[in-house]
Motif scaffolding. Sequence first.
Motif, PDB file in Angstrom:
ATOM      1  N   ALA A 132      33.227  24.534  44.222  1.00  0.00           N
ATOM      2  CA  ALA A 132      32.778  25.771  43.589  1.00  0.00           C
ATOM      3  C   ALA A 132      31.439  26.230  44.157  1.00  0.00           C
ATOM      4  O   ALA A 132      31.199  27.434  44.327  1.00  0.00           O
ATOM      5  CB  ALA A 132      32.680  25.574  42.082  1.00  0.00           C
ATOM      6  N   LEU A 133      30.561  25.281  44.462  1.00  0.00           N
ATOM      7  CA  LEU A 133      29.279  25.628  45.078  1.00  0.00           C
ATOM      8  C   LEU A 133      29.469  26.231  46.466  1.00  0.00           C
ATOM      9  O   LEU A 133      28.810  27.219  46.821  1.00  0.00           O
ATOM     10  CB  LEU A 133      28.384  24.394  45.174  1.00  0.00           C
ATOM     11  CG  LEU A 133      27.690  23.942  43.903  1.00  0.00           C
ATOM     12  CD1 LEU A 133      27.044  22.576  44.118  1.00  0.00           C
ATOM     13  CD2 LEU A 133      26.644  24.959  43.451  1.00  0.00           C
ATOM     14  N   ALA A 155      30.275  34.275  40.136  1.00  0.00           N
ATOM     15  CA  ALA A 155      31.522  34.593  39.437  1.00  0.00           C
ATOM     16  C   ALA A 155      32.712  33.913  40.107  1.00  0.00           C
ATOM     17  O   ALA A 155      33.625  33.411  39.429  1.00  0.00           O
ATOM     18  CB  ALA A 155      31.726  36.107  39.397  1.00  0.00           C
ATOM     19  N   CYS A 156      32.705  33.879  41.433  1.00  0.00           N
ATOM     20  CA  CYS A 156      33.785  33.207  42.163  1.00  0.00           C
ATOM     21  C   CYS A 156      33.758  31.706  41.889  1.00  0.00           C
ATOM     22  O   CYS A 156      34.808  31.088  41.645  1.00  0.00           O
ATOM     23  CB  CYS A 156      33.647  33.473  43.655  1.00  0.00           C
ATOM     24  SG  CYS A 156      33.894  35.191  44.134  1.00  0.00           S
ATOM     25  N   GLY A 157      32.551  31.105  41.954  1.00  0.00           N
ATOM     26  CA  GLY A 157      32.433  29.674  41.686  1.00  0.00           C
ATOM     27  C   GLY A 157      32.874  29.321  40.281  1.00  0.00           C
ATOM     28  O   GLY A 157      33.564  28.303  40.066  1.00  0.00           O
ATOM     29  N   GLU A 178      39.586  36.743  43.670  1.00  0.00           N
ATOM     30  CA  GLU A 178      39.489  38.103  44.199  1.00  0.00           C
ATOM     31  C   GLU A 178      39.267  39.105  43.065  1.00  0.00           C
ATOM     32  O   GLU A 178      38.454  40.028  43.189  1.00  0.00           O
ATOM     33  CB  GLU A 178      40.750  38.459  44.983  1.00  0.00           C
ATOM     34  CG  GLU A 178      40.657  39.816  45.680  1.00  0.00           C
ATOM     35  CD  GLU A 178      41.799  40.061  46.641  1.00  0.00           C
ATOM     36  OE1 GLU A 178      41.559  40.658  47.703  1.00  0.00           O
ATOM     37  OE2 GLU A 178      42.937  39.678  46.310  1.00  0.00           O
ATOM     38  N   ALA A 179      39.950  38.915  41.963  1.00  0.00           N
ATOM     39  CA  ALA A 179      39.762  39.798  40.806  1.00  0.00           C
ATOM     40  C   ALA A 179      38.340  39.706  40.276  1.00  0.00           C
ATOM     41  O   ALA A 179      37.752  40.713  39.851  1.00  0.00           O
ATOM     42  CB  ALA A 179      40.762  39.434  39.712  1.00  0.00           C
ATOM     43  N   ALA A 180      37.757  38.509  40.294  1.00  0.00           N
ATOM     44  CA  ALA A 180      36.377  38.344  39.824  1.00  0.00           C
ATOM     45  C   ALA A 180      35.405  39.150  40.684  1.00  0.00           C
ATOM     46  O   ALA A 180      34.462  39.774  40.163  1.00  0.00           O
ATOM     47  CB  ALA A 180      35.996  36.865  39.827  1.00  0.00           C
ATOM     48  N   VAL A 181      35.612  39.154  42.002  1.00  0.00           N
ATOM     49  CA  VAL A 181      34.774  39.944  42.893  1.00  0.00           C
ATOM     50  C   VAL A 181      34.870  41.426  42.546  1.00  0.00           C
ATOM     51  O   VAL A 181      33.849  42.126  42.398  1.00  0.00           O
ATOM     52  CB  VAL A 181      35.166  39.723  44.370  1.00  0.00           C
ATOM     53  CG1 VAL A 181      34.423  40.706  45.282  1.00  0.00           C
ATOM     54  CG2 VAL A 181      34.882  38.295  44.797  1.00  0.00           C
ATOM     55  N   ILE A 182      36.090  41.914  42.407  1.00  0.00           N
ATOM     56  CA  ILE A 182      36.300  43.340  42.115  1.00  0.00           C
ATOM     57  C   ILE A 182      35.680  43.709  40.769  1.00  0.00           C
ATOM     58  O   ILE A 182      35.015  44.745  40.636  1.00  0.00           O
ATOM     59  CB  ILE A 182      37.804  43.660  42.154  1.00  0.00           C
ATOM     60  CG1 ILE A 182      38.324  43.506  43.589  1.00  0.00           C
ATOM     61  CG2 ILE A 182      38.075  45.071  41.628  1.00  0.00           C
ATOM     62  CD1 ILE A 182      39.834  43.561  43.713  1.00  0.00           C
TER      63      ILE A 182
END
Length: 438
Positions: free
Chosen positions: A289-290, A322-324, A337-341
């Motif tokens: 995750a890091l 958010a991605c981690g 990908e949804a978290a990025v958007i």
Amino acid sequence: MHIDYGEILRREITPALGCTEPMAVSLAVARAAETAGRPIERVSVQVSRNILKNAMNVGIPGTDMVGLDIAAALAAIGGDSAAGLEVLGEIQEHHIAAARDLLRQERVDIALAQTDRLLYIRAVCHGERGCGEVVIENTHTGIASVRLNGQELAEPVGQADFQAAARSDQAMTLAGIYRFSIETPPEDLAFLLQAVEMNERIAEEGISNGSGAAIGKHLLASYTGGTSPGELGVYAAAYAAAASDARMADSGLPVMTTAGSGNQGLTATLPVAVLAKRLNAGQDAMLQALALSQLVTIFVKRHIGSLSALCGCAVAASIGTACGITLLYGGTYGQVEAAVINMVADISGMICDGAKAGCALKIATAVSCAMQCAQLALGGVVISGRDGIVCRDADSTIANLGRLANPGMVGTDRVILDMMLAKGPGDHAPVPVGSGIA
């Protein structure tokens, strides 16, 4: 194009003592002073607007002062350029006293450079061997020129490498980052534990001392020990904010930076690390995750620029966070990908108005947003590609974010600095709390 994600991580995650913008100025001045030969009689520094914006209100480690003048004076007296962004790591009380004398005698001059470059520093020192001149550009440690009495002494350091690296880094994709993060053996990511250890240490200082604006300490007081996403979001935000509290208050502790920024390093590291421990996710999962958080931060920064009108912590590092977080909760690539958007749809407009105590509050807001957007993504919620600047995929959305920063907000950046420079002495006085409306 082959992209070595491991090499990118190792290159972009580096230690620094104090805020990276004044430390970059200290680095340039120290190298110029070493070239000119100490003792130094006079120091002149020219910086780009973004360097000035990010350095004018932040504390300098080991002193009770803020700004570029003391950072330059200290470097001229006793800075060590071989230490990179830890250039002031060996400064002692006698160096501080001598630097104050240099300032009182008005032998340090700081000015805006006539340049459109986002990151540019020119330092000139006059010493026993004559005039030493150093130029840093593009990156905080990117020494482009070293001259003594007008004669070039060294080949530019890393400029060609910077251009090649920038092209490679911008060719990254979220899918490539995700694959690297989940497929790389954890032992090959173990160097990231150094960032966790270093950044947790300064967070603990911020919590115990109530440093700076004490945002982190106050937020942590409201955490009741629960493991719901809402409570854990407060906990993660508190730790990241506390580290920034201490850093902006000129703590003597170093931090591990990401993509040239200490606050970005804190934001990309601490929420993921403390959540992994609270969730009992295990060290391997934490390292994955890091890696994802750090690489996404670097990827976004390559698009928005090393310095810009957009807050790097909120608009780059918190997207990585958010991605981690999504990965820690078992999220798939589609959910990452949804978290990025979701993050770009939500927090893309937060401005950077320089490094200062208030950065901790922005970090707390951004980390809370990262937890929210991650949970929404895990629940199948993603903002439509028809909305605003977001697209149907993360890579295009990040590219749009880059266009928003540059060229979109170049004018905004100038207005921000003009506002900061227009403040009078009274604007810097503490604001009384709880006194009601005058």
